[in-house]
Design an enzyme around this catalytic site. Structure first.
Site, PDB file in Angstrom:
ATOM      1  N   SER A  14       0.858  -1.181   0.000  1.00  0.00           N
ATOM      2  CA  SER A  14       0.000   0.000   0.000  1.00  0.00           C
ATOM      3  C   SER A  14       0.896   1.234   0.000  1.00  0.00           C
ATOM      4  CB  SER A  14      -0.880  -0.014   1.261  1.00  0.00           C
ATOM      5  OG  SER A  14      -1.686   1.142   1.310  1.00  0.00           O
ATOM      6  N   SER A  86      -2.256  -7.694  -3.548  1.00  0.00           N
ATOM      7  CA  SER A  86      -2.053  -9.131  -3.794  1.00  0.00           C
ATOM      8  C   SER A  86      -0.773  -9.630  -3.126  1.00  0.00           C
ATOM      9  CB  SER A  86      -2.092  -9.449  -5.292  1.00  0.00           C
ATOM     10  OG  SER A  86      -1.453  -8.510  -6.093  1.00  0.00           O
TER      11      SER A  86
END
Length: 176
Positions: A14, A86
């Site tokens: 992130s 992911s």
């Protein structure tokens, strides 16, 4: 424009720059009249995978669902741009094998850099214990072993990363 379908899968922590790079790549490809769809992890989670949590099983299911949609689009000649953390290598590899025309783009930035860019305040909340199972803090991120393309967003300007992706897709035979 007629072209081969491909899924371009942006993975990384992130705040690494996945969405930023993928949006610019999409803009460039749209300007050249390529058929494409963008599947952004945050948007997918509010629509396609609503209700899934952040356990390993739920994360894997989230990626499988994104992969399923990507496969359908790819086999019909669409360039699919996926931007999703992911975090687990095995599920990315599974989805890539199923899709076939799959290009993994590792958006690589050190955790410290991602935390500095934390516009949503997620890392701060995870460090404070308000968010559990946060990738990079108390849940692992498994980087790709052999990504087709790797962008180092702590060392490259946005334009360099976008150029690297577009040139990589040309070299792999997906763009004219």
């Amino acid at each position: 424009m007629e072209h081969k379908g491909v899924t371009v899968w942006f993975t990384g922590l992130s705040g690494a720059g996945k969405t930023t790079i993928s949006q610019k790549v999409a803009e460039e490809l749209r300007s050249q009249n390529y058929k494409l769809e963008v599947l952004d992890g945050d948007i997918v989670r509010t629509n396609l995978t609503k209700g899934l949590g952040f356990s390993k099983e739920d994360r894997d299911e989230n990626i499988r669902r994104i992969g399923f949609v990507s496969h359908l689009l790819t086999r019909n000649g669409v360039i699919v741009i996926v931007s999703a953390i992911s975090p687990y290598r095995a599920i990315r590899d599974e989805v890539g094998k199923r899709i076939g025309n799959f290009v993994e783009v590792y958006v690589n930035a050190p955790l410290e850099t991602c935390e500095k860019r934390d516009v949503k305040g997620l890392y701060k909340r995870a460090r404070a214990g308000e968010i559990k199972q946060f990738t990079g803090i108390d849940d692992p991120y498994e980087p790709p072993l052999n990504p087709e393309i790797e962008c180092h967003t702590d060392k490259e300007e946005l334009e360099e990363s976008v150029k690297k992706v577009l040139e990589g897709l040309k070299k792999l035979g997906y763009l004219a």
